[in-house]
Structure formats: structure tokens, C-alpha cells
Design a protein around this motif. Structure first.
Motif, PDB file in Angstrom:
ATOM      1  N   MET A   1      50.819  74.536  75.765  1.00 60.22           N
ATOM      2  CA  MET A   1      51.447  73.781  74.657  1.00 60.22           C
ATOM      3  C   MET A   1      51.604  74.657  73.420  1.00 60.22           C
ATOM      4  O   MET A   1      51.202  75.810  73.399  1.00 60.22           O
ATOM      5  N   GLY A   2      52.143  74.062  72.384  1.00 56.91           N
ATOM      6  CA  GLY A   2      52.243  74.747  71.089  1.00 56.91           C
ATOM      7  C   GLY A   2      53.287  75.834  71.082  1.00 56.91           C
ATOM      8  O   GLY A   2      53.808  76.229  72.121  1.00 56.91           O
ATOM      9  N   GLY A   3      53.625  76.287  69.877  1.00 53.01           N
ATOM     10  CA  GLY A   3      54.572  77.399  69.768  1.00 53.01           C
ATOM     11  C   GLY A   3      56.009  76.958  69.993  1.00 53.01           C
ATOM     12  O   GLY A   3      56.275  75.978  70.681  1.00 53.01           O
ATOM     13  N   THR A   4      56.899  77.711  69.365  1.00 50.17           N
ATOM     14  CA  THR A   4      58.328  77.415  69.498  1.00 50.17           C
ATOM     15  C   THR A   4      59.017  78.582  70.197  1.00 50.17           C
ATOM     16  O   THR A   4      58.684  79.739  69.953  1.00 50.17           O
ATOM     17  N   VAL A   5      59.944  78.251  71.075  1.00 47.43           N
ATOM     18  CA  VAL A   5      60.764  79.277  71.723  1.00 47.43           C
ATOM     19  C   VAL A   5      62.231  78.968  71.418  1.00 47.43           C
ATOM     20  O   VAL A   5      62.667  77.816  71.536  1.00 47.43           O
ATOM     21  N   VAL A   6      62.941  79.970  70.968  1.00 47.21           N
ATOM     22  CA  VAL A   6      64.364  79.821  70.665  1.00 47.21           C
ATOM     23  C   VAL A   6      65.143  80.486  71.803  1.00 47.21           C
ATOM     24  O   VAL A   6      64.876  81.642  72.133  1.00 47.21           O
ATOM     25  N   ILE A   7      66.066  79.739  72.390  1.00 49.61           N
ATOM     26  CA  ILE A   7      66.788  80.279  73.554  1.00 49.61           C
ATOM     27  C   ILE A   7      68.282  80.287  73.318  1.00 49.61           C
ATOM     28  O   ILE A   7      68.857  79.280  72.895  1.00 49.61           O
ATOM     29  N   LYS A   8      68.909  81.391  73.594  1.00 51.86           N
ATOM     30  CA  LYS A   8      70.378  81.443  73.581  1.00 51.86           C
ATOM     31  C   LYS A   8      70.875  81.255  75.000  1.00 51.86           C
ATOM     32  O   LYS A   8      70.445  81.957  75.925  1.00 51.86           O
ATOM     33  N   TRP A   9      71.734  80.280  75.181  1.00 55.41           N
ATOM     34  CA  TRP A   9      72.444  80.138  76.451  1.00 55.41           C
ATOM     35  C   TRP A   9      73.809  80.795  76.236  1.00 55.41           C
ATOM     36  O   TRP A   9      74.674  80.238  75.556  1.00 55.41           O
ATOM     37  N   GLY A  10      73.971  81.976  76.749  1.00 60.10           N
ATOM     38  CA  GLY A  10      75.193  82.740  76.503  1.00 60.10           C
ATOM     39  C   GLY A  10      76.433  82.024  77.030  1.00 60.10           C
ATOM     40  O   GLY A  10      76.412  81.415  78.110  1.00 60.10           O
ATOM     41  N   GLY A  11      77.514  82.109  76.252  1.00 61.44           N
ATOM     42  CA  GLY A  11      78.760  81.467  76.659  1.00 61.44           C
ATOM     43  C   GLY A  11      79.308  82.035  77.958  1.00 61.44           C
ATOM     44  O   GLY A  11      79.900  81.317  78.775  1.00 61.44           O
ATOM     45  N   GLY A  12      79.088  83.336  78.170  1.00 60.69           N
ATOM     46  CA  GLY A  12      79.571  83.968  79.403  1.00 60.69           C
ATOM     47  C   GLY A  12      78.766  83.536  80.623  1.00 60.69           C
ATOM     48  O   GLY A  12      79.193  83.743  81.764  1.00 60.69           O
ATOM     49  N   LEU A  13      77.598  82.942  80.370  1.00 59.07           N
ATOM     50  CA  LEU A  13      76.759  82.465  81.469  1.00 59.07           C
ATOM     51  C   LEU A  13      77.099  81.015  81.831  1.00 59.07           C
ATOM     52  O   LEU A  13      77.177  80.664  83.000  1.00 59.07           O
ATOM     53  N   ILE A  14      77.314  80.175  80.818  1.00 55.50           N
ATOM     54  CA  ILE A  14      77.478  78.735  81.081  1.00 55.50           C
ATOM     55  C   ILE A  14      78.937  78.316  81.265  1.00 55.50           C
ATOM     56  O   ILE A  14      79.212  77.160  81.544  1.00 55.50           O
ATOM     57  N   THR A  15      79.874  79.266  81.079  1.00 57.38           N
ATOM     58  CA  THR A  15      81.293  78.959  81.336  1.00 57.38           C
ATOM     59  C   THR A  15      81.881  80.086  82.184  1.00 57.38           C
ATOM     60  O   THR A  15      81.268  81.139  82.338  1.00 57.38           O
ATOM     61  N   TYR A  16      83.074  79.838  82.724  1.00 50.67           N
ATOM     62  CA  TYR A  16      83.823  80.918  83.364  1.00 50.67           C
ATOM     63  C   TYR A  16      84.696  81.513  82.266  1.00 50.67           C
ATOM     64  O   TYR A  16      85.610  80.863  81.765  1.00 50.67           O
ATOM     65  N   LYS A  17      84.353  82.721  81.876  1.00 48.53           N
ATOM     66  CA  LYS A  17      84.885  83.287  80.639  1.00 48.53           C
ATOM     67  C   LYS A  17      86.401  83.461  80.587  1.00 48.53           C
ATOM     68  O   LYS A  17      87.001  83.395  79.535  1.00 48.53           O
ATOM     69  N   ASP A  18      87.003  83.691  81.759  1.00 52.32           N
ATOM     70  CA  ASP A  18      88.432  84.022  81.730  1.00 52.32           C
ATOM     71  C   ASP A  18      89.355  82.820  81.917  1.00 52.32           C
ATOM     72  O   ASP A  18      90.562  82.959  81.826  1.00 52.32           O
ATOM     73  N   GLN A  19      88.782  81.654  82.237  1.00 49.71           N
ATOM     74  CA  GLN A  19      89.639  80.481  82.443  1.00 49.71           C
ATOM     75  C   GLN A  19      89.340  79.453  81.366  1.00 49.71           C
ATOM     76  O   GLN A  19      88.218  78.961  81.274  1.00 49.71           O
ATOM     77  N   LEU A  20      90.369  79.143  80.575  1.00 44.09           N
ATOM     78  CA  LEU A  20      90.208  78.267  79.410  1.00 44.09           C
ATOM     79  C   LEU A  20      89.416  77.001  79.744  1.00 44.09           C
ATOM     80  O   LEU A  20      89.764  76.255  80.661  1.00 44.09           O
TER      81      LEU A  20
END
Ligand code: IPE
Length: 187
Positions: free
Chosen positions: A1-20
Motif C-alpha cells: 500500500m501507500g505511495g503514488t505511481v504516475v503512469i504514462k500510457w503512450g498514444g503509440g501503444l494504446i492506438t494504431y498510430k497511422d490510422q486516424l
């Protein structure tokens, strides 16, 4: 428990970057599942991938107001596309039993870069923010990137244990903005 973690979910990871505006739901679900398995206080900062960058680049939104371009519709579109991507994220977090609240930066932040103005919103459960088109006093508007948000959260919240970058579709992360980076700046 305790403590804070800040996480970036990269856009290139959660989307298909080349298709709108195409989302990778399997990856979002896997990230949400991982986040449901920790007792840490979490701040999730997600990127834009194909929900932001393609149109932002086409209409040069990072440069602010350019009179010859009709940018207003693009600002509206990118903001609403980001809300659509954010909804996929929030739905997946809810599906994994996570109590989370989203704070769209165009509603509370002004200016771009790490010194943007606005009090960082924090929720009792999981706080979610994302890269967005925000108002800017000098240039009218600009792109506030998730990386600037993660820097501010990681350095200003008390008891942050670590910042995690979940990335895909890129070689790594850069120590400095891409325009200034050399090969040695790639982590
Ligand atoms: C960009 O945010 C936001 C917009 C283009 C609207 P990020 O810079 O955090 O996004 P990714 O992670 O590179 O996609």
C-alpha cells in the motif's frame, strides 16, 4: 500500500498510430488490468496517438494561431477525438473495477510545456488526464503533451514513488523535446 505511481500510457501503444482514430482495446484492457492489481495511488496520463497527432500536425495546432489556416474546427475535432479516446480508457478502467475520474486538460490547464498554468486535479481513486489542445495566452492555443503533465504530477504530488512509461510504436523516450534531441538523448 501507500505511495503514488504516475503512469504514462503512450498514444503509440494504446492506438494504431497511422490510422486516424483507431484504438487498441486489447492493450487498454491489459493496462487497466495491471492497474487494478496494485494498492498504489495511481495517476494515469494517456497520450493521443492517432486521436490527436495526425490532425494536430495537419493544422499545425502546436504552433498556435496561424491566420491562413482554418484551425477552429481542428481544435474542436482534436478535443472531441481525445474525449472519445479517453472514454475507451475510462470504460476499461471501470470494467476492471477501478474507481477513476477524468480531468480534460482543456478545462483546467492553460499554456504548454512543463510550466503550464493550472492546479493539478487529484481524485481519491485513480486520477486520469491526457495530452490535449489547451488555451494559451500568447499563441491562442497549443498542445499540452502528456509528458509535461507527467513531469508536473511526478514532481509536485507528495510521495511519488516512480513514474512509469508504458510505450509502444517508438524506440524509447527522449530526455529533451524531439526537436533538440540527439541519439544520446534516447533512453
Ligand atoms: C498529444 O499528447 C496530445 C495531442 C496531440 C492532442 P502526447 O504527446 O502525450 O501523446 P502521445 O503519447 O505522443 O501520443
Amino acid at each position: 500500500m501507500g505511495g503514488t505511481v504516475v503512469i504514462k500510457w503512450g498514444g503509440g501503444l494504446i492506438t494504431y498510430k497511422d490510422q486516424l482514430c483507431t484504438v487498441n482495446l486489447d492493450v487498454i484492457d491489459a493496462l487497466a488490468k495491471a492497474c487494478s492489481q496494485t494498492g498504489k495511488q495511481l495517476v494515469i496520463v494517456h497520450g493521443a496517438g492517432s486521436f490527436g497527432h495526425l490532425k494536430a500536425k495537419q493544422f499545425r495546432l502546436a504552433e498556435g494561431r496561424i491566420d491562413e489556416l482554418s484551425q477552429d474546427e481542428a481544435i474542436y475535432d482534436v478535443r472531441s477525438d481525445m474525449l472519445t479516446l479517453n472514454k475507451f480508457v475510462m470504460d476499461s478502467l471501470a470494467k476492471h473495477g477501478i474507481s477513476a475520474k477524468s480531468y480534460p486538460p482543456h478545462e483546467w490547464a492553460k499554456g504548454t510545456g512543463p510550466k503550464f498554468k493550472g492546479d493539478l486535479p487529484v481524485f481519491d481513486g485513480v486520477t486520469v488526464v491526457f495530452g490535449d489542445v489547451v488555451d494559451d495566452e500568447k499563441q491562442g492555443f497549443g498542445i499540452l503533451s502528456g509528458d509535461d503533465l507527467i513531469l508536473r504530477y511526478a514532481t509536485e504530488l507528495p510521495e511519488v514513488e516512480r513514474a512509469v512509461f508504458a510505450i509502444g510504436g517508438v524506440d524509447g523516450i527522449l530526455r529533451v523535446p524531439p526537436a533538440r534531441a540527439t541519439a544520446e538523448d534516447l533512453i
